[in-house]
Design a protein around this motif. Structure first.
Motif: not given
Length: 417
Positions: A288-299, A354-356, A409-417
């Motif tokens: 999961q950590k590798e996946l998130r790092k990849t998305m942050l780098a490629g977004a 956040e990567p979307v 899967f779809y990495a969605p945007p975080r919803q505003s609080q």
């Protein structure tokens, strides 16, 4: 006499109840519903990826609305696909249980006939008056026939008892499996993924564009060919030991996946085995950590493709999860320690840091053992040199195969609080 006793005169009970035709009809209805929802999902994906479809202020607002709807459709499609897959697994297993039931029932009917015949033997009971007045020779002959008749009855009754015990074991296994599958199906409704988190999901079907990586050096060579050498006594002993490993992984170590893959290797035909890549991701914090790092780098580039990279469960299992504890990955370790993975992203952008976007994760493992061309075998199986295991494929006593998994899967945007 109960209906079960009438239907199963040998066993006197049904060890594997269930109506396969009704289960098949239910699975077909779920399949149709999942297919319809899948078509909607496909259309939404195609439309979201078409910049020309959204023009002007109204177009932009509509795009945002559809983008918020899409995760809901994806989640429901994933849940229905999961139910369909689970029903298929249960149907297959139930059919297997009922085949065993048929065999046990036939055996029980035959043995009950022997018990009945043994009980009807006039020599089974000897009264005192039958011995009185008989010569010693006749008494000995009568008692000998009585002993033989009694032994025949005891043997038949003992065999019947063993068959009934096996049927009771089958009933217990059937009921436990039924409860497990029922819980899995309920969980699809009770524990839907949260669209506001990066929860891997998807159809769990290997896509047509899944391309396997090239084989490594240790996976090629003449000794990797299937059934090209005659097995020796040592090879057969190695296979027996491997069969014991199946039981050990399943019962002692409680690694059902590792046991099933090893069994597939020993009994299968070399066809690919598909697994749920989503389970691999959800249970592996290091990945999961590798996946998130990849998305942050490629977004920022919008599209990215890592190509095939290598990973090891032995390294993943040493990285603590969010709770600070090391994950329990022994089943994955004994199933596919050294694996390869590929992460592909499309339509990505950064939203509030956040990567979307859309992500596909492909995972591959060549299931074979040791280094049959020579060299030092790995040491994660005690007592059985892995090079000896690797040779079983060469002799036709086992069959190497590929393990494949993919999830989108779809990495969605975080919803505003």
């Amino acid at each position: 006499m109960s209906s079960a006793s009438k239907e199963f005169p040998g066993l006197r009970f049904d060890p594997a109840p269930g109506l396969l035709p009704a289960l098949g009809q239910l699975a077909e209805k779920v399949h149709q519903a999942a297919g319809q929802l899948g078509n909607v999902r496909t259309e939404l994906e195609r439309t979201l990826r078409d910049p020309g479809a959204w023009t002007g202020l109204a177009g932009g607002s509509c795009h945002d609305a559809v983008q918020h709807i899409y995760p809901e459709v994806w989640i429901m499609h994933d849940a229905l696909s999961g139910v369909e897959h689970t029903l298929g697994e249960w149907s297959y297993l139930l059919a297997d249980y009922q085949r065993s039931r048929t065999t046990l029932e036939a055996q029980a009917v035959a043995v009950r006939a022997r018990v009945k015949q043994a009980k009807a033997d006039p020599n089974i009971d000897v009264a005192f008056f039958e011995l009185a007045g008989q010569s010693a020779e006749n008494q000995e002959a009568l008692l000998r026939r009585h002993a033989q008749a009694k032994q025949a009855l005891e043997q038949a009754q003992g065999e019947l008892d063993r068959i009934i015990k096996a049927a009771e074991g089958l009933k217990k296994q059937h009921d436990e499996s039924a409860r497990t599958f029922a819980k899995q199906i309920r969980d699809f409704a009770d524990h839907l993924p949260d669209k506001n988190t990066m929860t891997p999901a998807g159809s769990k079907i290997i896509p047509p564009y899944f391309t396997k990586p090239p084989l490594g050096d240790e996976d090629v060579g003449p000794k990797r060919e299937f059934n090209v050498a005659e097995p020796t006594a040592k090879d057969r002993a190695t296979k027996l030991a491997a069969m014991g490993m199946v039981v050990g992984q399943s019962e002692y170590y409680e690694n059902p996946r590792a046991a099933s893959y090893l069994k597939q290797w020993l009994e299968g035909n070399g066809e690919d085995v598909q697994f749920e890549a989503v389970d691999f991701i959800n249970q592996n914090p290091a990945f999961q950590k590798e996946l998130r790092k990849t998305m942050l780098a490629g977004a920022s580039s919008g599209q990215f493709d890592t190509g095939w990279k290598s990973g090891k469960i032995s390294e993943d299992m040493n990285l603590p999860g969010p709770d600070g504890k090391k994950p329990k990955l022994s089943d994955w370790y004994y199933s596919m320690n050294g694996y390869q993975y590929r992460i592909v992203g499309s339509d990505f952008r950064m939203v509030n840091g956040e990567p979307v976007g859309q992500v596909r994760v492909d995972i591959y493992k060549r299931y074979n053992w040791g280094s049959p061309e020579g060299g030092t075998h790995r040491n994660d199986i005690k007592g059985i040199p892995q090079n000896d295991l690797a040779r079983l494929n060469e002799t036709g006593l086992a069959h190497d195969f590929d393990i494949v998994g993919s999830t989108t899967f779809y990495a969605p945007p975080r919803q505003s609080q």
